[in-house]
Design an enzyme around this catalytic site. Structure first.
Site, mmCIF file in Angstrom:
data_model
loop_
_atom_site.group_PDB
_atom_site.id
_atom_site.type_symbol
_atom_site.label_atom_id
_atom_site.label_comp_id
_atom_site.label_asym_id
_atom_site.label_seq_id
_atom_site.Cartn_x
_atom_site.Cartn_y
_atom_site.Cartn_z
ATOM 1 N N ARG A 91 -14.782 11.411 16.158
ATOM 2 C CA ARG A 91 -15.978 11.811 15.430
ATOM 3 C C ARG A 91 -17.214 11.460 16.250
ATOM 4 N NH1 ARG A 91 -17.137 8.928 9.826
ATOM 5 N NH2 ARG A 91 -17.784 7.206 11.155
ATOM 6 N N TYR A 116 -2.133 16.089 6.581
ATOM 7 C CA TYR A 116 -1.903 14.673 6.920
ATOM 8 C C TYR A 116 -2.890 13.774 6.186
ATOM 9 C CZ TYR A 116 -6.028 14.970 9.898
ATOM 10 O OH TYR A 116 -7.302 15.138 10.336
ATOM 11 N N GLU A 150 -17.468 15.830 3.523
ATOM 12 C CA GLU A 150 -17.775 14.582 2.821
ATOM 13 C C GLU A 150 -19.034 14.684 1.969
ATOM 14 O OE1 GLU A 150 -18.243 11.407 5.710
ATOM 15 O OE2 GLU A 150 -19.164 12.728 7.172
ATOM 16 N N ARG A 163 17.248 -7.264 -17.792
ATOM 17 C CA ARG A 163 16.208 -6.300 -17.426
ATOM 18 C C ARG A 163 16.159 -6.218 -15.904
ATOM 19 N NH1 ARG A 163 11.304 -10.108 -19.546
ATOM 20 N NH2 ARG A 163 11.888 -11.893 -18.291
ATOM 21 N N ARG A 197 -14.089 6.201 14.973
ATOM 22 C CA ARG A 197 -15.512 6.065 14.662
ATOM 23 C C ARG A 197 -16.209 5.619 15.937
ATOM 24 N NH1 ARG A 197 -13.301 3.925 9.465
ATOM 25 N NH2 ARG A 197 -14.416 4.910 7.739
ATOM 26 N N THR A 219 -13.561 10.916 2.225
ATOM 27 C CA THR A 219 -13.658 10.657 0.779
ATOM 28 C C THR A 219 -14.492 9.420 0.452
ATOM 29 O OG1 THR A 219 -11.442 9.782 1.043
ATOM 30 C CG2 THR A 219 -11.659 11.925 -0.035
ATOM 31 N N LYS A 224 13.954 -3.042 -25.537
ATOM 32 C CA LYS A 224 14.791 -4.202 -25.840
ATOM 33 C C LYS A 224 16.000 -3.783 -26.678
ATOM 34 C CE LYS A 224 12.041 -7.747 -25.970
ATOM 35 N NZ LYS A 224 10.817 -8.094 -26.670
#
Ligand code: PEP
Ligand code: MG
Length: 886
Positions: free
Chosen positions: A619, A861, A754, A341, A563, A776, A27
Site C-alpha cells: 500500500r 482471501y 474503506e 457433559r 503498510r 474494514t 440435562k
C-alpha cells in the site's frame, strides 16, 4: 389422548433420549440417554419445556393432566427406590433443577433435599445413622428453598450462621455440631415466618410443586432474559424441570463422590483423569476443604466400583464420541452417575483429542476440524503466564495482543531500545503509541498503554509483531515527567518490574513465570486438514521480512497489506521525511525523496524475497502527515525551555518556524483529513518514489531469478477519479522502470475499499481497479462514525455492558451494517469485472466470525497479522465445512 408432559428416567428404558433436548432440556435428555445406555443414574423424571411454555401462556396454570402425571411418576419413583416421599420412616428425598435446551447461567440454582420436614428427618437420621448430617441437610433445604422459592435473601441465613459461630467461638461451617444445627433449623424457620408471613411448607408435595413453579419462574428472571438477549436465544423455548432422587456420598466410608474426565483436559492425553473423596458430598470436592484423591486410588479402595466406573466412562466416551466430564456419587458401594457433559479443554488438549479420535476412528477429519475453536489457537502461539503462578493483578485494560510480557517499566521508546541493547527486558508503558515508537515497541517485551482501543496503533502494531500488548488501560495514570504510573494507591516507577497478560488484559505487579509456546505434531496435522477443507486464501499483514518469514512459517499464502508508513520512521529516515513534508520547494522535496528511494527499494526487496512466489500487496503511503512530525506540545515545551535558558536566538527562531508549519498542517479530524490517496494527489512525488522503489526491487529480483508478484494498492479512494489520477503515475513509473531494467514483471494496481462512497460506487471503481481489498478498520470507523482511536476507552465499554452493541465492531465485523456495504461492493464490483480479485485486510481478517462472513460473500482471501494466520486458516475451514453442511 392428552399430551405427555412428564418423562421418566433412571430405570429400565427411559422415556426420553439425547435427541429430545428441545423438549427435555440438555440435562433431562442426557439423563435419559444415560439410562438407555444402561448407566446407573438416580431415577427421576423431567417435566417438559412445553409445560413451562403452557404455564407462561396461562398465567401460572399447569396443563390439564400434568399434576396427575407428576403424581404417577412420583409413585413410580417411590417404587423404584423403595422409599416414600414424605414417609417418616423411610423418606425419599429429591432434587429439583432447571434445564433449558442450552445451558444458561442466570437461571435457577438447584434445590436439594426436598421431602425433608420435621417428621421425615427422623427417618433420614435412621437411614444415615448420622444425625449431624441430617440436620445439616435440613437447614440447607430451608435456606435454599426460602431463597429460591420464597424470594428471601441468602444473606439472612448466613447472618444467623455467623451469629451461631460467634456464639460458639468457631470459624468453619463444618465445626457446627448437631445441636447447633438443630437450633439453626428452628431459627431459620422463624426467620422465614417473620419475613414472608408464611411457614416453610412441611408438606413434601407442596414443597415439590412450589419448587417446580420456581423453576418455571426462573425462565423469566431479568438475569435470564438479559442472557438470552445477549446470546440471541429465543424467549419462547422455556425450561424443563428435573426431579431426581437424592443420593448421598456421605453415608460412611463405603460412600463417596467425585468428578472425572475421560481424557486429560489439559494435555489431551488418553488416560482416565479425576478426583474423588470418600464420605463426602459433591460440594466438598469443589470447595477444596479436603484434598481429593486421584481417581486411580479408587481402584484399590473400591475395586468393584472402580471397574464399573471405567466401564461407564469408556462407554460414554464411545457413545458421545468426545471427551466427557462426569460427576458421580457412590452411596453405600452403589455407583450413580449424576451428570455427563462435553468436557472443556485447553487448546493443546483440543488438538490432541481431535487428531487422536480420528486415528481411533471415532470421528471424521471434518468433525476433528470443527471441534477445535479457531480462537483457541491463540493460546498456543504465544508465550503465556504460567497458569500455576500466583499473581497480583493491579489493573485491567483491553486484551489487545495475546501473550505474556515480563520486564522493567520504561516510558519512552528510546529508553526501551537502549535498555534492550544492554540486554535488559523491558515493558514499554505509554499513554498511547505512535509510529515513531516502533523501535521501542520492537525492543520491548510487551506494551502497555492507558489510552486507545483494539485498533489503536499500539494494538495493531503489537499484534503484527506477535508481541503482548494491553491497551486502553484507563485505570493507570501515566506520568512521563515523574517517570512513573499510578493505579489507585499503587505507584509503579521506572525500572520496577511488571508483567502483562495479553490474553486477559491484566497488568500484574512484579515478575511472574511464563511458559514457552510449542507447536505440537497434532497442530501441524490438523492445520493440514484445515487447508484441504478451506476455499478462502489466507494472507498476512506484514511490513518487515522478519514478520513475513514468521507468517509464512504459520502458513500465509501472500501478503494482503504492507503498510509502507512504517518504513518512514527510524533515526535515519524520519528527518528526511520531515524535510520532505515541511518544504514548499519542489527541489528540496525531490532531494529528500531521492535519499529515501534506495532505502525503500531495499525494504521491498527484503519483503519480496521473504514472500517469494506469492503475491505481495504494497500500500502506498496512507497516514496523515502530522504523524511524522514532532508533537506541538513537545515543541512548545522545547521552545519555552530554550527561552528560559536564554538559548540561541537562531535556534529558537528555527523551532518557531517549525512550530508554525506544524500548526498549519494541523487538522481537527486527521483520520478524515489529508491522508491516503489525497496525499498522493497533492504530493504525487511520494507515490512516484514508492512506485519506483517497488518496481526497481521487483525487476532486480526478477533478473536474479526470483518470482515476484507485486500488487500496488492505493488507500482511501472514495471517488473513481482519485484512483484514476494516482494509478496513472504508477503505470507510467512501472513502464519506465521495466524499460530501463530491460525486464518485464507482471503486476496489478488495485485499491482499498474503506469508505462508504467507495462501496456505493464500487462498479465505477472496478472499471479501473485490478483488485479490491476491504479496509474494514476505516470502513467501520466511517460507517459507524466512530473514531477508532477514541471509542474503545470511552463509551464502548458502556455500550457493551448495556447490550447496545454485542461486540466491539473494530474486532468483530458488524455484518448487519458494515457487512451490508461490503457485500454490496462485492456485488457491484463483480458485476463489472466477473473475476475481480477481492480480499480483506482490516483487523477482522483474523477474527473467526468475520472470516466466516468473508467466505460466505465470496471473497478470495483474508489477510491478518502473522500470529493470526493459523486462526484464519482454521476459521476458513470451519466456514467451508459449515456451509457445505447447509
Ligand atoms: C483498514 O482501514 O482496515 C486498514 C487495513 O488500514 P489501516 O488500519 O492502516 O487504516
Ligand atoms: Mg485504512
Amino acid at each position: 389422548m392428552s399430551k405427555k408432559y412428564v418423562y421418566f428416567f433412571g430405570e429400565g428404558k427411559a422415556e426420553g433420549n439425547s435427541k429430545m433436548k428441545n423438549l427435555l432440556g440438555g440435562k433431562g435428555a442426557n439423563l435419559a440417554e444415560m439410562t438407555n445406555l444402561d448407566i446407573p443414574v438416580p431415577p427421576g423424571f423431567t417435566i417438559t419445556t412445553e409445560a413451562c411454555i403452557y404455564y407462561y401462556q396461562h398465567k401460572g396454570k399447569y396443563p390439564k393432566g400434568m399434576k396427575e402425571e407428576i403424581d404417577r411418576n412420583l409413585k413410580r419413583l417411590e417404587k423404584a427406590m423403595g422409599a416414600g416421599f414424605g414417609d417418616k420412616y423411610n423418606p425419599l428425598l429429591v432434587s429439583v433443577r432447571s434445564g433449558a435446551r442450552v445451558s444458561m447461567p442466570g437461571m435457577m440454582d438447584t434445590i436439594l433435599n426436598l421431602g425433608l420436614n420435621d417428621e421425615t428427618i427422623k427417618g433420614l437420621i435412621e437411614a444415615m445413622g448420622h444425625e449431624r448430617f441430617a440436620w445439616d441437610s435440613y437447614r440447607r433445604l430451608i435456606q435454599m428453598f426460602a431463597h429460591v422459592v420464597m424470594g428471601m435473601e441468602s444473606d439472612e441465613f448466613e447472618e444467623l450462621i455467623e451469629g451461631k459461630k460467634k456464639e460458639l467461638g468457631i470459624k468453619l461451617d463444618t465445626e457446627l455440631n448437631t445441636s447447633a444445627l438443630k437450633d439453626l433449623v428452628g431459627k431459620f424457620k422463624k426467620r422465614v415466618r417473620e419475613r414472608t408471613k408464611k411457614d416453610f411448607p412441611q408438606d413434601p408435595r407442596r414443597q415439590l410443586f412450589m419448587a417446580i413453579d420456581a423453576v418455571f419462574g426462573s425462565w423469566n428472571t431479568q438475569r435470564a432474559i438479559t442472557y438470552r438477549k445477549l446470546h440471541n436465544l429465543s424467549h419462547t423455548w422455556g425450561t424443563a424441570a428435573n426431579v431426581q432422587t437424592m443420593v448421598f456420598g456421605n453415608m460412611g466410608r463405603d460412600s463417596g463422590t467425585g468428578v472425572a474426565f475421560t481424557r486429560d483436559p489439559a494435555t489431551g492425553e488418553k488416560k482416565f483423569f479425576g478426583e474423588y473423596l470418600l464420605n463426602a458430598q459433591g460440594e466438598d470436592v469443589v470447595a477444596g476443604i479436603r484434598t481429593p484423591k486421584k481417581i486411580s486410588k479408587l481402584a484399590r479402595e473400591m475395586p468393584g466400583v472402580y471397574r464399573e466406573l471405567v466401564r461407564i466412562y469408556k462407554k460414554l466416551e464411545k457413545h458421545y464420541r468426545d471427551i466427557q466430564d462426569l460427576e458421580f456419587t457412590i452411596q453405600k458401594k452403589r455407583l450413580f452417575l449424576l451428570q455427563t457433559r462435553t468436557g472443556k479443554r485447553t487448546a493443546q488438549a483440543a488438538l490432541k483429542i481431535a487428531v487422536d479420535m480420528v486415528k481411533e476412528k471415532l470421528i471424521s477429519k471434518k468433525e476433528a476440524i470443527l471441534r477445535v475453536e479457531p480462537n483457541q489457537l491463540d493460546q498456543l502461539l504465544h508465550r503465556r503466564i504460567d497458569p500455576k503462578a500466583r499473581i497480583k493483578v493491579i489493573a485491567k485494560g483491553l486484551a489487545a495482543s495475546p501473550g505474556a510480557a515480563v520486564g522493567e517499566v520504561v516510558f519512552t521508546a528510546d529508553h526501551a531500545q537502549e535498555e534492550a541493547e544492554r540486554g535488559r527486558k523491558v515493558v514499554l508503558v505509554r499513554q498511547e503509541t505512535s509510529p515513531e515508537d516502533i523501535h521501542g515497541m520492537a525492543a520491548a517485551q510487551g506494551i502497555l498503554t492507558s489510552r486507545g482501543g483494539l485498533t489503536s496503533h499500539a494494538a495493531v502494531v503489537a499484534r503484527g509483531m506477535g508481541k503482548c500488548c494491553v491497551a486502553g488501560c484507563e485505570a493507570i495514570d501515566v506520568d512521563y515527567n515523574r517517570k512513573r504510573f499510578v493505579v489507585g494507591d499503587i505507584v509503579v516507577k521506572e525500572r520496577d518490574y511488571i508483567s502483562l497478560n495479553g490474553n486477559t488484559g491484566e497488568v500484574i505487579s512484579g515478575r511472574v513465570p511464563t511458559i514457552e509456546p510449542a507447536l505440537s505434531k497434532e497442530f501441524q496435522i490438523l492445520m493440514k486438514w484445515a487447508d484441504e477443507a478451506r476455499r478462502l486464501g489466507v494472507r498476512t499483514n506484514a511490513d518487515t521480512p522478519k514478520d513475513v518469514r514468521k507468517a509464512r512459517e504459520l502458513g500465509a499464502e501472500g501478503i494482503g497489506l504492507t503498510r509502507t508508513e512504517h518504513m518512514f520512521f527510524g533515526e535515519k529516515r524520519l528527518p528526511i521525511v520531515q524535510e520532505m513534508i515541511l518544504t514548499r520547494d519542489a527541489k528540496t522535496r525531490e532531494r529528500a525523496l531521492k535519499k529515501l528511494l534506495p532505502m525503500q527499494r531495499k525494504d521491498f526487496k527484503g519483503i519480496f524475497k521473504a514472500m517469494e512466489g506469492f503475491p505481495v500487496t504494497i500500500r502506498l503511503l496512507d497516514p496523515p502527515l502530522h504523524e511524522f512530525l514532532p508533537r506541538i506540545e513537545e515543541l512548545l515545551v522545547e521552545i519555552a525551555t530554550l527561552k528560559a535558558k536564554k538559548g540561541s536566538k537562531k535556534r529558537i527562531a528555527q523551532k518557531e518556524k517549525l512550530l508554525n508549519k506544524i500548526e498549519a498542517l494541523k487538522e481537527m479530524n486527521p483520520m478524515l483529513g489529508h491522508r491516503g490517496c489525497r496525499l498522493g494527489i497533492t504530493t504525487p512525488e511520494i507515490y512516484r518514489m514508492q512506485s519506483q522503489a517497488i518496481f526497481e526491487a521487483a525487476c532486480e529480483l526478477s533478473k536474479e531469478g526470483y518470482k515476484v508478484i507485486p500488487e500496488v494498492m492505493i488507500p482511501l479512494v472514495g471517488h473513481i477519479n482519485e484512483l484514476k489520477f494516482t494509478q496513472e503515475d504508477v503505470h507510467r513509473v512501472a513502464k519506465e522502470v521495466m524499460k530501463r531494467k530491460k525486464v518485464k514483471v507482471d503486476y496489478t494496481v488495485g485499491t482499498m475499499i474503506e469508505l462508504p462512497r467507495a462501496c456505493i460506487t464500487a462498479d465505477e471503481i472496478a472499471e479501473e481497479a485490478d483488485f479490491f481489498s476491504f479496509g474494514t478498520n476505516d470502513l467501520t470507523q466511517t460507517v459507524f462514525g466512530f473514531s477508532r482511536d477514541d471509542i474503545e476507552g470511552k463509551f464502548l465499554p458502556v455500550y457493551l455492558e448495556k447490550g447496545i452493541l454485542k461486540n466491539n465492531p473494530f474486532a468483530v465485523l458488524d455484518q448487519r451494517g458494515v457487512g451490508e456495504l461490503v457485500e454490496m461492493a462485492v456485488r457491484k464490483g463483480r458485476r463489472v469485472k466477473k473475476n475481480l480479485k477481492i480480499g480483506i485486510c482490516g483487523e477482522h481478517g483474523g477474527e473467526p466470525s468475520s472470516v466466516e462472513f468473508c467466505h460466505r460473500i465470496g471473497l478470495d482471501y483474508v489477510s491478518c497479522s502473522p500470529y493470526r494466520v493459523p486462526i484464519a486458516r482454521l476459521a476458513a475451514a470451519h466456514a467451508a465445512l459449515k456451509s457445505r453442511k447447509v
